[in-house]
Design an enzyme around this catalytic site. Structure first.
Site, PDB file in Angstrom:
ATOM      1  N   ALA A 113       1.045  -1.034  -0.378  1.00  0.00           N
ATOM      2  CA  ALA A 113       0.487   0.063  -0.093  1.00  0.00           C
ATOM      3  C   ALA A 113       1.120   0.847   0.128  1.00  0.00           C
ATOM      4  O   ALA A 113       0.906   1.931   1.085  1.00  0.00           O
ATOM      5  CB  ALA A 113      -0.896  -0.076   0.876  1.00  0.00           C
ATOM      6  N   ASP A 239      -3.312  -7.532  -4.252  1.00  0.00           N
ATOM      7  CA  ASP A 239      -3.252  -6.914  -4.893  1.00  0.00           C
ATOM      8  C   ASP A 239      -3.751  -5.527  -3.492  1.00  0.00           C
ATOM      9  O   ASP A 239      -4.437  -6.754  -3.776  1.00  0.00           O
ATOM     10  CB  ASP A 239      -4.000  -6.864  -5.511  1.00  0.00           C
ATOM     11  CG  ASP A 239      -2.508  -6.379  -7.370  1.00  0.00           C
ATOM     12  OD1 ASP A 239      -1.770  -7.390  -6.821  1.00  0.00           O
ATOM     13  OD2 ASP A 239      -3.181  -6.060  -8.213  1.00  0.00           O
ATOM     14  N   ASP A 241      -5.397  -2.915  -3.805  1.00  0.00           N
ATOM     15  CA  ASP A 241      -6.797  -2.829  -4.160  1.00  0.00           C
ATOM     16  C   ASP A 241      -8.044  -3.594  -4.540  1.00  0.00           C
ATOM     17  O   ASP A 241      -8.566  -3.996  -5.600  1.00  0.00           O
ATOM     18  CB  ASP A 241      -6.628  -1.468  -5.472  1.00  0.00           C
ATOM     19  CG  ASP A 241      -5.376  -2.414  -6.480  1.00  0.00           C
ATOM     20  OD1 ASP A 241      -4.713  -2.592  -6.373  1.00  0.00           O
ATOM     21  OD2 ASP A 241      -5.956  -2.117  -7.775  1.00  0.00           O
ATOM     22  N   GLU A 331       4.052  -9.147 -13.826  1.00  0.00           N
ATOM     23  CA  GLU A 331       2.385  -9.753 -14.036  1.00  0.00           C
ATOM     24  C   GLU A 331       3.391 -10.628 -14.815  1.00  0.00           C
ATOM     25  O   GLU A 331       3.178 -12.084 -15.208  1.00  0.00           O
ATOM     26  CB  GLU A 331       1.396  -9.741 -14.522  1.00  0.00           C
ATOM     27  CG  GLU A 331       0.465 -10.001 -14.735  1.00  0.00           C
ATOM     28  CD  GLU A 331      -0.688  -9.700 -14.404  1.00  0.00           C
ATOM     29  OE1 GLU A 331      -1.625  -8.967 -13.722  1.00  0.00           O
ATOM     30  OE2 GLU A 331      -1.280  -8.587 -15.601  1.00  0.00           O
TER      31      GLU A 331
HETATM   32  C1  UD2 Z   1      -2.437  -5.316 -12.808  1.00  0.00           C
HETATM   33  C2  UD2 Z   1      -2.047  -7.225 -11.827  1.00  0.00           C
HETATM   34  C3  UD2 Z   1      -1.379  -6.199 -10.836  1.00  0.00           C
HETATM   35  C4  UD2 Z   1       0.531  -6.102 -11.028  1.00  0.00           C
HETATM   36  C5  UD2 Z   1       0.126  -5.002 -12.433  1.00  0.00           C
HETATM   37  C6  UD2 Z   1       1.299  -4.740 -13.506  1.00  0.00           C
HETATM   38  C7  UD2 Z   1      -4.497  -7.798 -11.146  1.00  0.00           C
HETATM   39  C8  UD2 Z   1      -5.567  -7.805 -11.027  1.00  0.00           C
HETATM   40  N1  UD2 Z   1      -3.018  -6.975 -10.905  1.00  0.00           N
HETATM   41  O1  UD2 Z   1      -2.765  -4.531 -12.116  1.00  0.00           O
HETATM   42  O2  UD2 Z   1      -0.942  -7.277  -9.851  1.00  0.00           O
HETATM   43  O3  UD2 Z   1       0.901  -7.348 -11.853  1.00  0.00           O
HETATM   44  O4  UD2 Z   1      -0.879  -5.454 -13.237  1.00  0.00           O
HETATM   45  O5  UD2 Z   1       2.190  -4.432 -12.687  1.00  0.00           O
HETATM   46  O6  UD2 Z   1      -3.800  -8.663 -11.471  1.00  0.00           O
HETATM   47  N2  UD2 Z   1       0.855  -0.695  -6.245  1.00  0.00           N
HETATM   48  C9  UD2 Z   1       0.659   0.736  -4.808  1.00  0.00           C
HETATM   49  N3  UD2 Z   1       0.821   1.767  -5.148  1.00  0.00           N
HETATM   50  C10 UD2 Z   1       0.800   2.376  -7.082  1.00  0.00           C
HETATM   51  C11 UD2 Z   1       0.629   1.772  -7.867  1.00  0.00           C
HETATM   52  C12 UD2 Z   1       0.821   0.000  -7.036  1.00  0.00           C
HETATM   53  O7  UD2 Z   1       1.471   0.107  -3.629  1.00  0.00           O
HETATM   54  O8  UD2 Z   1       1.144   4.041  -6.317  1.00  0.00           O
HETATM   55  C13 UD2 Z   1       0.976  -2.011  -5.239  1.00  0.00           C
HETATM   56  C14 UD2 Z   1      -0.554  -2.313  -5.122  1.00  0.00           C
HETATM   57  O9  UD2 Z   1      -0.226  -2.866  -3.842  1.00  0.00           O
HETATM   58  C15 UD2 Z   1      -1.265  -2.993  -6.199  1.00  0.00           C
HETATM   59  C16 UD2 Z   1      -0.495  -2.883  -6.430  1.00  0.00           C
HETATM   60  O10 UD2 Z   1       0.499  -2.219  -6.452  1.00  0.00           O
HETATM   61  O11 UD2 Z   1      -2.594  -3.388  -5.824  1.00  0.00           O
HETATM   62  C17 UD2 Z   1      -0.408  -3.311  -8.201  1.00  0.00           C
HETATM   63  O12 UD2 Z   1      -0.728  -2.058  -9.071  1.00  0.00           O
HETATM   64  P1  UD2 Z   1      -2.166  -1.826  -9.355  1.00  0.00           P
HETATM   65  O13 UD2 Z   1      -3.382  -2.656  -8.945  1.00  0.00           O
HETATM   66  O14 UD2 Z   1      -2.265   0.091  -9.739  1.00  0.00           O
HETATM   67  O15 UD2 Z   1      -2.041  -2.923 -10.968  1.00  0.00           O
HETATM   68  P2  UD2 Z   1      -2.670  -2.884 -11.953  1.00  0.00           P
HETATM   69  O16 UD2 Z   1      -4.695  -2.319 -11.962  1.00  0.00           O
HETATM   70  O17 UD2 Z   1      -2.524  -2.476 -13.529  1.00  0.00           O
END
Ligand code: UD2
Length: 382
Positions: A113, A239, A241, A331
Site C-alpha cells: 500500500a 493486490d 486495491d 505479471e
Molecule cells: C495488474 C495486476 C497487478 C500487477 C500490474 C502490473 C491484477 C488484478 N493486477 O494491475 O498485480 O501485476 O497489473 O504491474 O492482476 N501499488 C501501490 N502503489 C502504487 C501502485 C501500485 O501500492 O502507486 C501496489 C498495490 O498493492 C497494487 C499493486 O501494486 O494493488 C498493483 O498495482 P495496480 O493495481 O495499479 O496494477 P494494475 O491495476 O495494472
C-alpha cells in the site's frame, strides 16, 4: 500285504503332513493379519506430517459422498498437467479444513500500500478478517511508505486492532512495526487461537507505479528468507486495491498456486497480453503459454514462492539493465515463470474478479475482486 502296509503308512504320513501344513498356513495368516491390522492402526494414528502430499482426514468425519461421474460440467476442473482448477462445487470445505487445520500452519499474506494506495487497505483488511483463512493463523505483512496511515480496522468477529506499537526494529533495509489484531477480552474464547496478526513494514516512496509493482518480488523474496525455517507455511501475495466477498481458504493451498486472470480466461492464447519481445526474459512466443495468470494474486509453499520471486526479480532486473521493462512488469515475468514451472493448483477467476465486470454464469461466487479505481487519481505517474 507289505504293499498294503506301505500304502497305509504313506497315506498316514500324507495326512499328518497335510494337517501340519494347514496348521502352519492358518497360523501364518492369522499372525500376518494381526500385523496388518497393527500397521493399519498405526498409520491411522500417525500424527499428520507437514508434507503437502500427506493428507490425513479425521477418522469419523461424515461428508457427502464424492462422485467421479457427477459434478461441475460447465467448467474444466483439471489442467492438462493434472493440477486441480478450483471452482465452487469442486471441493468440500469442511473436509479440507479438517485436513489442513491439524497441520498447525501459518498463512502469510503480503500486500503493498504505497502512496495513495493506502486508501484501499482498510477495506482489504476488514474483508480479509471476514473471509481469508478464517480459523487459521494468518500473518498479514503490509508494505507501505505511510505507516501512520495504516487504518484502525473494525474486526467482524469481535477482534480489534491493538495499536500498541513495538519499538521499530531494523530488518534488512526495512523498518518493522508490529501491530496485532487481538480478540476483545470478552469475546468467545474459542476464537483466541484464530489469530490474525498485522506486520507493517516501511518501504520508500516511489516515483513510478511500475517500480512499486515490480519491486514487490524483491520484498516478497526478503520476507520469505526471514521465514524459511518454517517451510511448512504458505504465502499469498495479493493486490491491495481489492476486497474479499466470500470464503478464500484451505482449498487454495498448494505447492505453487496461480490465479487465472478474469479478463482473459475465455480468450485464445493469441490474445493474452504476454511479453512479446524476444529481447525480454519474460518473452512468450506465439503458441506458448497455458493461461493468463494475474500478478494480483499468487502463492504457495514458502520455498516455491521464494524460487518464483527470486527468479522473477532476477529476470526483471537483468531486463532493466538492458533497458527493457516487460509489458506488464512482474505479471509478465510471473506468466513466463508459470509456463515453465507449472502451478500445482490453479484458482479460477472466483479468486480474483473485477468489480466493474458483471459476473459470468460459470462464476457461482466471487471470493476476491479488484475494486473500481481511477488510475489518474491514485498513481504517482498515471
Ligand atoms: C495488474 C495486476 C497487478 C500487477 C500490474 C502490473 C491484477 C488484478 N493486477 O494491475 O498485480 O501485476 O497489473 O504491474 O492482476 N501499488 C501501490 N502503489 C502504487 C501502485 C501500485 O501500492 O502507486 C501496489 C498495490 O498493492 C497494487 C499493486 O501494486 O494493488 C498493483 O498495482 P495496480 O493495481 O495499479 O496494477 P494494475 O491495476 O495494472
Amino acid at each position: 500285504m507289505i504293499h498294503l502296509i506301505n500304502v497305509k503308512s504313506l497315506t498316514a504320513v500324507l495326512v499328518i503332513l497335510g494337517v501340519l501344513f494347514l496348521y502352519s498356513f492358518l497360523s501364518y495368516r492369522t499372525s500376518h493379519q494381526q500385523n496388518i491390522t497393527a500397521e493399519n492402526r498405526l498409520s491411522a494414528d500417525v500424527v499428520a506430517v507437514g508434507n503437502e502430499f500427506h493428507l490425513v482426514a479425521p477418522e469419523h468425519l461424515q461428508y457427502e459422498q464424492p462422485s467421479i461421474v457427477q459434478g461441475r460440467i460447465d467448467v474444466v476442473a483439471v489442467t492438462p498437467w493434472l493440477a486441480p482448477i478450483v471452482w465452487e462445487g469442486t471441493f468440500n470445505p469442511v473436509l479440507l479444513d479438517s485436513i489442513y487445520k491439524p497441520k498447525n500452519i501459518t498463512i502469510i499474506a503480503t500486500v503493498f500500500a504505497v502512496g495513495k494506495y493506502i486508501m484501499f487497505l482498510k477495506r482489504f483488511l476488514e474483508t480479509a478478517e471476514q473471509h481469508f483463512f478464517v480459523g487459521f493463523k494468518v500473518h498479514i505483512y503490509v508494505f507501505t511508505d505511510r505507516p501512520n496511515e495504516v487504518p484502525p480496522v473494525t474486526m467482524a468477529s469481535g477482534r480489534r486492532v491493538n495499536r500498541t506499537r513495538k519499538q521499530p526494529k531494523r530488518s534488512n533495509t526495512l523498518t518493522e512495526f508490529a501491530t496485532g489484531l487481538f480478540p476483545e477480552a470478552n469475546s468467545d474464547k474459542k476464537r483466541l487461537h484464530f489469530f490474525l496478526q498485522l506486520i507493517v513494514r516501511l518501504v520508500p516512496t516511489a516515483k513510478r507505479w511500475q517500480e512499486i509493482s515490480a519491486r514487490r518480488m524483491e520484498l516478497i523474496q526478503m520476507v520469505i528468507e526471514e521465514q524459511l525455517p518454517n517451510n511448512r507455511n504458505y504465502i499469498f501475495c495479493l493486490d491491495v486495491d481489492s476486497q474479499f466477498h466470500g470464503r478464500w481458504g484451505s482449498e487454495s493451498l498448494g505447492g505453487l498456486v496461480a490465479v487465472t486472470h478474469p479478463g482473459y480466461y475465455r480468450d485464445p492464447r493469441s490474445k493474452f497480453p504476454y511479453e512479446r519481445r524476444p529481447s525480454s526474459r519474460a518473452y512468450l512466443a506465439p503458441g506458448e503459454g497455458d493461461f493468463y495468470y494475474c500478478g494480483g494474486a499468487f502463492g504457495g509453499l514458502l520455498q516455491e514462492v521464494h524460487h518464483l520471486a527470486k527468479t522473477c526479480r532476477h529476470n526483471f532486473e537483468a531486463d532493466a539493465q538492458e533497458g527493457i521493462e516487460a509489458a506488464w512488469q512482474e505479471e509478465s515475468h510471473l506468466n513466463r515463470y508459470m509456463w515453465i514451472n507449472k502451478p500445482s493448483k490453479v484458482l479460477s477467476p472466483e479468486y480474483l474478479w473485477q468489480d466493474f465486470k458483471p459476473r459470468n454464469p460459470e462464476v457461482h461466487i466471487v471470493r476476491f475482486s479488484g475494486v473500481v479505481k481511477n488510475y489518474a487519481d491514485i498513481r504517482p505517474n498515471a
